[in-house]
Design a protein around this motif. Structure first.
Motif, PDB file in Angstrom:
ATOM      1  N   VAL A  27      -7.360  10.456  11.851  1.00 57.21           N
ATOM      2  CA  VAL A  27      -8.021  10.620  10.546  1.00 57.21           C
ATOM      3  C   VAL A  27      -9.432  11.122  10.795  1.00 57.21           C
ATOM      4  CG1 VAL A  27      -8.728   9.462   8.413  1.00 57.21           C
ATOM      5  CG2 VAL A  27      -6.676   8.685   9.642  1.00 57.21           C
ATOM      6  N   ARG A  28      -9.768  12.236  10.127  1.00 49.42           N
ATOM      7  CA  ARG A  28     -11.075  12.851  10.412  1.00 49.42           C
ATOM      8  C   ARG A  28     -11.790  13.302   9.150  1.00 49.42           C
ATOM      9  NH1 ARG A  28     -10.181  16.974  15.377  1.00 49.42           N
ATOM     10  NH2 ARG A  28      -8.136  17.408  14.467  1.00 49.42           N
ATOM     11  N   LEU A  29     -13.092  13.477   9.319  1.00 45.06           N
ATOM     12  CA  LEU A  29     -13.906  14.112   8.287  1.00 45.06           C
ATOM     13  C   LEU A  29     -13.793  15.614   8.489  1.00 45.06           C
ATOM     14  CD1 LEU A  29     -17.200  12.057   8.497  1.00 45.06           C
ATOM     15  CD2 LEU A  29     -15.894  12.426   6.400  1.00 45.06           C
ATOM     16  N   ASP A  30     -13.676  16.329   7.406  1.00 46.93           N
ATOM     17  CA  ASP A  30     -13.652  17.783   7.529  1.00 46.93           C
ATOM     18  C   ASP A  30     -14.904  18.282   8.231  1.00 46.93           C
ATOM     19  OD1 ASP A  30     -11.295  18.753   6.703  1.00 46.93           O
ATOM     20  OD2 ASP A  30     -11.852  18.965   4.591  1.00 46.93           O
ATOM     21  N   GLY A  31     -14.705  19.151   9.195  1.00 48.53           N
ATOM     22  CA  GLY A  31     -15.853  19.826   9.791  1.00 48.53           C
ATOM     23  C   GLY A  31     -16.620  19.020  10.821  1.00 48.53           C
ATOM     24  N   VAL A  32     -16.213  17.828  11.128  1.00 52.48           N
ATOM     25  CA  VAL A  32     -16.920  17.046  12.150  1.00 52.48           C
ATOM     26  C   VAL A  32     -16.123  17.086  13.444  1.00 52.48           C
ATOM     27  CG1 VAL A  32     -17.764  14.770  12.820  1.00 52.48           C
ATOM     28  CG2 VAL A  32     -18.001  15.550  10.451  1.00 52.48           C
ATOM     29  N   ARG A  43       0.847  -1.199   0.000  1.00 51.58           N
ATOM     30  CA  ARG A  43       0.000   0.000   0.000  1.00 51.58           C
ATOM     31  C   ARG A  43       0.881   1.247   0.000  1.00 51.58           C
ATOM     32  NH1 ARG A  43      -5.441  -1.895   0.930  1.00 51.58           N
ATOM     33  NH2 ARG A  43      -5.949   0.256   0.391  1.00 51.58           N
ATOM     34  N   ARG A  44       0.285   2.400  -0.352  1.00 48.94           N
ATOM     35  CA  ARG A  44       1.094   3.612  -0.421  1.00 48.94           C
ATOM     36  C   ARG A  44       1.135   4.339   0.916  1.00 48.94           C
ATOM     37  NH1 ARG A  44      -1.877   8.413  -0.832  1.00 48.94           N
ATOM     38  NH2 ARG A  44      -4.124   8.065  -1.074  1.00 48.94           N
ATOM     39  N   MET A  45       2.181   5.078   1.124  1.00 54.48           N
ATOM     40  CA  MET A  45       2.251   5.971   2.275  1.00 54.48           C
ATOM     41  C   MET A  45       1.340   7.167   1.990  1.00 54.48           C
ATOM     42  SD  MET A  45       4.342   4.812   4.623  1.00 54.48           S
ATOM     43  CE  MET A  45       4.535   6.280   5.661  1.00 54.48           C
ATOM     44  N   TYR A  46       0.570   7.564   2.962  1.00 52.62           N
ATOM     45  CA  TYR A  46      -0.231   8.773   2.793  1.00 52.62           C
ATOM     46  C   TYR A  46       0.670   9.998   2.913  1.00 52.62           C
ATOM     47  CZ  TYR A  46      -4.302   5.759   3.204  1.00 52.62           C
ATOM     48  OH  TYR A  46      -5.243   4.784   3.000  1.00 52.62           O
ATOM     49  N   GLU A  47       0.324  11.032   2.143  1.00 52.78           N
ATOM     50  CA  GLU A  47       1.143  12.248   2.157  1.00 52.78           C
ATOM     51  C   GLU A  47       0.250  13.478   2.203  1.00 52.78           C
ATOM     52  OE1 GLU A  47       3.410  12.001  -1.417  1.00 52.78           O
ATOM     53  OE2 GLU A  47       4.597  10.297  -0.694  1.00 52.78           O
ATOM     54  N   GLY A  48       0.803  14.527   2.758  1.00 53.14           N
ATOM     55  CA  GLY A  48       0.143  15.834   2.683  1.00 53.14           C
ATOM     56  C   GLY A  48      -1.159  15.952   3.437  1.00 53.14           C
ATOM     57  N   GLY A  49      -1.375  15.093   4.387  1.00 54.62           N
ATOM     58  CA  GLY A  49      -2.569  15.236   5.223  1.00 54.62           C
ATOM     59  C   GLY A  49      -3.856  14.777   4.566  1.00 54.62           C
ATOM     60  N   VAL A  50      -3.750  14.158   3.388  1.00 55.12           N
ATOM     61  CA  VAL A  50      -4.975  13.752   2.664  1.00 55.12           C
ATOM     62  C   VAL A  50      -5.029  12.227   2.560  1.00 55.12           C
ATOM     63  CG1 VAL A  50      -6.243  13.891   0.485  1.00 55.12           C
ATOM     64  CG2 VAL A  50      -4.933  15.876   1.319  1.00 55.12           C
ATOM     65  N   VAL A  51      -6.149  11.653   2.979  1.00 59.72           N
ATOM     66  CA  VAL A  51      -6.341  10.216   2.806  1.00 59.72           C
ATOM     67  C   VAL A  51      -7.061   9.958   1.482  1.00 59.72           C
ATOM     68  CG1 VAL A  51      -7.506   8.170   3.709  1.00 59.72           C
ATOM     69  CG2 VAL A  51      -6.345   9.743   5.274  1.00 59.72           C
ATOM     70  N   ASP A  52      -8.169  10.638   1.306  1.00 60.88           N
ATOM     71  CA  ASP A  52      -8.944  10.499   0.059  1.00 60.88           C
ATOM     72  C   ASP A  52      -9.898  11.678  -0.047  1.00 60.88           C
ATOM     73  OD1 ASP A  52     -10.965   9.945   1.892  1.00 60.88           O
ATOM     74  OD2 ASP A  52     -10.903   7.777   1.558  1.00 60.88           O
ATOM     75  N   ASP A  53     -10.953  11.517  -0.838  1.00 62.75           N
ATOM     76  CA  ASP A  53     -11.876  12.634  -1.026  1.00 62.75           C
ATOM     77  C   ASP A  53     -12.643  12.990   0.238  1.00 62.75           C
ATOM     78  OD1 ASP A  53     -12.997  10.091  -1.265  1.00 62.75           O
ATOM     79  OD2 ASP A  53     -14.749  10.847  -2.348  1.00 62.75           O
ATOM     80  N   LEU A  54     -12.772  12.035   1.165  1.00 59.83           N
ATOM     81  CA  LEU A  54     -13.552  12.289   2.385  1.00 59.83           C
ATOM     82  C   LEU A  54     -12.695  12.640   3.595  1.00 59.83           C
ATOM     83  CD1 LEU A  54     -16.143   9.318   2.294  1.00 59.83           C
ATOM     84  CD2 LEU A  54     -16.584  11.730   1.797  1.00 59.83           C
ATOM     85  N   PHE A  55     -11.596  11.949   3.728  1.00 64.76           N
ATOM     86  CA  PHE A  55     -10.883  11.988   5.010  1.00 64.76           C
ATOM     87  C   PHE A  55      -9.547  12.733   4.929  1.00 64.76           C
ATOM     88  CE2 PHE A  55     -13.570   8.152   5.238  1.00 64.76           C
ATOM     89  CZ  PHE A  55     -14.299   8.447   6.385  1.00 64.76           C
ATOM     90  N   MET A  74      -4.494  -2.445  10.441  1.00 67.04           N
ATOM     91  CA  MET A  74      -5.949  -2.459  10.345  1.00 67.04           C
ATOM     92  C   MET A  74      -6.491  -1.189   9.681  1.00 67.04           C
ATOM     93  SD  MET A  74      -8.499  -4.356  10.994  1.00 67.04           S
ATOM     94  CE  MET A  74      -7.853  -5.683  11.996  1.00 67.04           C
ATOM     95  N   VAL A  75      -5.591  -0.265   9.322  1.00 62.40           N
ATOM     96  CA  VAL A  75      -6.013   1.055   8.853  1.00 62.40           C
ATOM     97  C   VAL A  75      -6.959   0.977   7.651  1.00 62.40           C
ATOM     98  CG1 VAL A  75      -5.169   3.122   7.644  1.00 62.40           C
ATOM     99  CG2 VAL A  75      -4.092   2.381   9.781  1.00 62.40           C
ATOM    100  N   HIS A  76      -6.596   0.213   6.639  1.00 64.12           N
ATOM    101  CA  HIS A  76      -7.403   0.253   5.411  1.00 64.12           C
ATOM    102  C   HIS A  76      -8.773  -0.378   5.592  1.00 64.12           C
ATOM    103  CE1 HIS A  76      -3.232   0.843   4.052  1.00 64.12           C
ATOM    104  NE2 HIS A  76      -3.819   1.767   3.322  1.00 64.12           N
ATOM    105  N   ARG A  77      -8.847  -1.426   6.373  1.00 63.43           N
ATOM    106  CA  ARG A  77     -10.151  -2.035   6.637  1.00 63.43           C
ATOM    107  C   ARG A  77     -11.022  -1.082   7.451  1.00 63.43           C
ATOM    108  NH1 ARG A  77      -7.746  -7.496   8.809  1.00 63.43           N
ATOM    109  NH2 ARG A  77      -5.835  -6.292   8.630  1.00 63.43           N
ATOM    110  N   ALA A  78     -10.401  -0.354   8.374  1.00 62.21           N
ATOM    111  CA  ALA A  78     -11.162   0.619   9.158  1.00 62.21           C
ATOM    112  C   ALA A  78     -11.639   1.761   8.263  1.00 62.21           C
ATOM    113  CB  ALA A  78     -10.300   1.143  10.309  1.00 62.21           C
ATOM    114  N   LEU A  79     -10.781   2.227   7.375  1.00 63.23           N
ATOM    115  CA  LEU A  79     -11.172   3.321   6.477  1.00 63.23           C
ATOM    116  C   LEU A  79     -12.309   2.900   5.558  1.00 63.23           C
ATOM    117  CD1 LEU A  79      -7.679   4.789   5.482  1.00 63.23           C
ATOM    118  CD2 LEU A  79      -9.457   5.965   6.798  1.00 63.23           C
ATOM    119  N   ASP A  80     -12.250   1.675   5.058  1.00 63.24           N
ATOM    120  CA  ASP A  80     -13.342   1.176   4.214  1.00 63.24           C
ATOM    121  C   ASP A  80     -14.651   1.182   4.999  1.00 63.24           C
ATOM    122  OD1 ASP A  80     -11.551   0.789   2.199  1.00 63.24           O
ATOM    123  OD2 ASP A  80     -11.360  -1.380   2.468  1.00 63.24           O
TER     124      ASP A  80
END
Lengths: 328, 313
Positions: free
Chosen positions: A200-205, A177-189, A218-224
């Motif tokens: 890891v958080r949702l913006d604004g919550v 898997r890739r290392m996350y960079e720049g504070g961004v996980v994906d479009d949501l997190f 366990m990170v990716h299974r939790a993110l899914d």
């Protein structure tokens, strides 16, 4: 994009380049093989005798690493599969960990034992375990785990700075898997790393419905699960990933969550998650609305066949179901 | 591989007339260790010591012989029966007794006790066989410096797999490791014949590790015999197993000797103490008295000290 295995490899190269005291030992770690998971690729070519492929002798490899550390060097020992670290239990627990304290004064033993752990790769019962729980609460021993958020070089520096032996788990599912960079996980997190803990958080919550605590593998299974919970169940979660598993670092923000869930891939009974809950319960007692949810792998050996293995290990659907049920 | 050297000149307990007189310094050290160990047993009986202790009665000559073959930069790893190893390395009986008794001035704050001492390149620990991989790692770090790692083990230790893992690596990687085997023929209560198949020499040979067996009980003679071999460990950077055929004159720990009177008599017949007393009465009686009185003073002084303090990490 950097894969976790490449990132670890770069970190080891940098570490051995900047610190000539660092030695690395393990089975098949030398070139051209470069380790079963290629994490040590290039090191023996570059650093010669400081990198040694060893006989199949996990106990003695750990002991030799401890001996190097005792003599003023720093040692990284690779256990090819974390299951095999059981063979080094005596050296780690009775020698390396105890020796930091049993001589009446702090004795530095800068030793890092790297343990590729975890399943979901079809390797079967003796090559798939997450044995973290067997090493929790050993005086003088710290447990760390690689995450896709933490800089491995900083973690190695941190472990050596402790001057005590550390187990460093690297879940094998992370390697590709890739290392996350720049504070961004994906479009949501989004994520941030503060000390030992990635968050890891949702913006604004600000007040999530559930805070999930996991180890790195366990990170990716939790993110899914978090994505489905948000989009289909309207449940907002945040994720806490401590790189240090034991002793547990301060986990931020839990007071503001409606619920806390700890997820791990170790088998049921005497688990890391139970230890996390033990630490959190007194702290959160006044704000908890229900018991902390603990999810772990089944009380079972880990089968080789993928359809059987999936049933035993924790998958994202199980995380989602457990959180929905807890909050219903 | 077994090294052949000329047969020692005075090896048997009955070969008294050929026994060379020990040097005064060696006799002093031998008798210091003897009275230190006897004092521990006495303190135990008097209820002054807690836990357990393993004395090296009858085996004192081994670390005394090795003491002058080792340098300050060498690293010694010892085991559960390590008081003699320590005293032959460091002349600090007050600190050692304080450690064993948990008194002020203890080498390790009283945390380690009898079996766990770490002091100036001397480290003992209590799990059989565990020290050999560690010693191999230390020797790896010392390789090329001229210093060596020296690990004391017993015949019983050869039941542990760690011994073989370590010997294999030590020879593969050519590290300066001196393994001293105190083969006293008994592992706690089990005779070697009931717990070891084959011989130490053959086991060393299986790894192409140099092996040498010492039957002499004479400090000077052992030193002469071993000096070129120990030099080879340093210069050629290679492991060496030195196996001492020795006898445990005392119990395993305190009062747990289940050997027959005949077996105990046989061990006693090999004890250097009575033989030296008989052969060299003049210096022996004086030095024996001096060391006994010294250890009595040490015991009285240390017993009167306040308990050791430990700042727990």
């Amino acid at each position: 994009m950097t894969r976790v295995s490449e990132h670890l490899n770069h970190a080891l190269h940098d570490l051995m380049e900047t610190d000539p005291d660092v030695h690395l030992l393990g089975e098949d770690v030398s070139d051209p093989y470069g380790g079963a998971f290629k994490v040590t690729r290039g090191l023996s070519t570059r650093f010669g005798d400081r990198v040694r492929s060893t006989p199949l002798s996990e106990g003695a490899i750990a002991g030799v690493g401890a001996g190097l550390a005792l003599a003023g060097r720093k040692a990284i020992v690779e256990i090819m599969f974390a299951d095999f670290v059981a063979l080094a239990f005596d050296q780690i627990v009775n020698f390396a960990a105890k020796s930091t304290a049993m001589y009446g004064r702090p004795v530095p033993i800068p030793l890092v034992v790297r343990c590729p752990s975890g399943g979901n790769r079809g390797y079967g019962p003796t090559h798939s375990q997450s044995p973290q729980k067997h090493f929790i609460g050993v005086p003088g021993l710290s447990l760390f785990e690689m995450t896709p958020f933490h800089d491995a070089g900083e973690l190695f520096a941190r472990m050596f700075a402790l001057g005590r032996p550390c187990l460093f788990f690297e879940d094998k599912v992370l390697y590709t898997r890739r290392m996350y960079e720049g504070g961004v996980v994906d479009d949501l997190f989004r994520y941030e790393v503060a000390g030992d803990v990635a968050r890891v958080r949702l913006d604004g919550v600000a007040e999530p419905d559930c805070a999930i605590v996991v180890h790195g593998g366990m990170v990716h299974r939790a993110l899914d699960a978090m994505r489905v919970l948000l989009l289909e169940d309207d449940i907002a979660c945040e994720l806490l990933v401590p790189a240090r598993l034991h002793p547990l670092p301060e986990l931020p923000g839990l007071e503001r969550a409606r619920h806390v869930c700890v997820v791990e891939d170790g088998s049921e009974g005497g688990t890391w998650g139970a230890e996390v809950a033990r630490v959190l319960h007194p702290r959160l007692w006044s704000s908890l609305r229900r018991p902390i949810t603990l999810l772990s792998a089944a009380d079972s050996v880990i089968p080789a066949a993928p359809h059987l293995e999936r049933e035993v290990l924790v998958q994202s659907a199980r995380i989602r179901d457990a959180i929905v049920e807890a909050l219903s | 591989m077994t090294v052949t050297v000329p047969a020692p000149t005075g090896t048997t307990p009955s070969g008294a007339r050929r026994t060379p007189p020990p040097e005064p310094e060696d006799l002093e050290l031998l008798l210091l260790i003897r009275h230190f160990e006897l004092t521990l047993l006495r303190l135990f009986e008097a209820g002054e010591l807690s836990g357990t202790t393993h004395t090296c009665l009858g085996q004192e000559y081994i670390p005394v012989a090795l003491s002058r073959l080792l340098g300050d930069d060498d690293f010694v790893l010892s085991n559960h029966r390590g008081h003699g190893h320590f005293l032959a390395r460091h002349a600090e009986p007050y600190g050692l007794l304080a450690e064993i008794m948990g008194r002020e001035g203890a080498l390790c704050a009283g945390v380690g006790g009898s079996q766990h001492v770490y002091h100036r390149h001397f480290l003992s620990t209590g799990v059989q066989g565990e020290s050999l991989p560690v010693a191999t790692g230390v020797a790896l770090a010392l390789k090329g410096t001229g210093a060596l790692a020296c690990a004391y083990i017993g015949d019983g230790t050869w039941g542990e797999g760690a011994v073989y893992e370590a010997l294999n690596m030590a020879q593969l990687w050519r590290v300066p490791l001196l393994v001293v085997v105190e083969h006293n023929g008994i592992a706690q209560s089990t005779p070697t014949a009931a717990q070891m198949s084959g011989r130490v020499a053959a086991r060393a040979a299986a790894f192409d590790v140099l092996h040498h067996r010492v039957t002499s009980l004479e400090v000077g003679e052992i030193r002469t015999e071993l000096a070129p071999l120990v030099a080879m460990v340093r210069q050629d950077s290679r492991p060496l197993v030195v196996e001492f055929a020795t006898h445990r004159a005392g119990p395993h720990s305190k009062g747990d000797d289940t050997r027959s009177p005949e077996e105990i008599a046989l061990a006693a017949a090999h004890d250097w103490y009575d033989r030296y007393a008989r052969l060299f009465p003049e210096p022996f009686a004086r030095i024996d008295r001096e060391r006994r009185e010294l250890v009595e003073r040490i015991a009285a002084e240390v017993t009167a000290r306040p308990p050791s303090a430990w700042e727990r990490p």
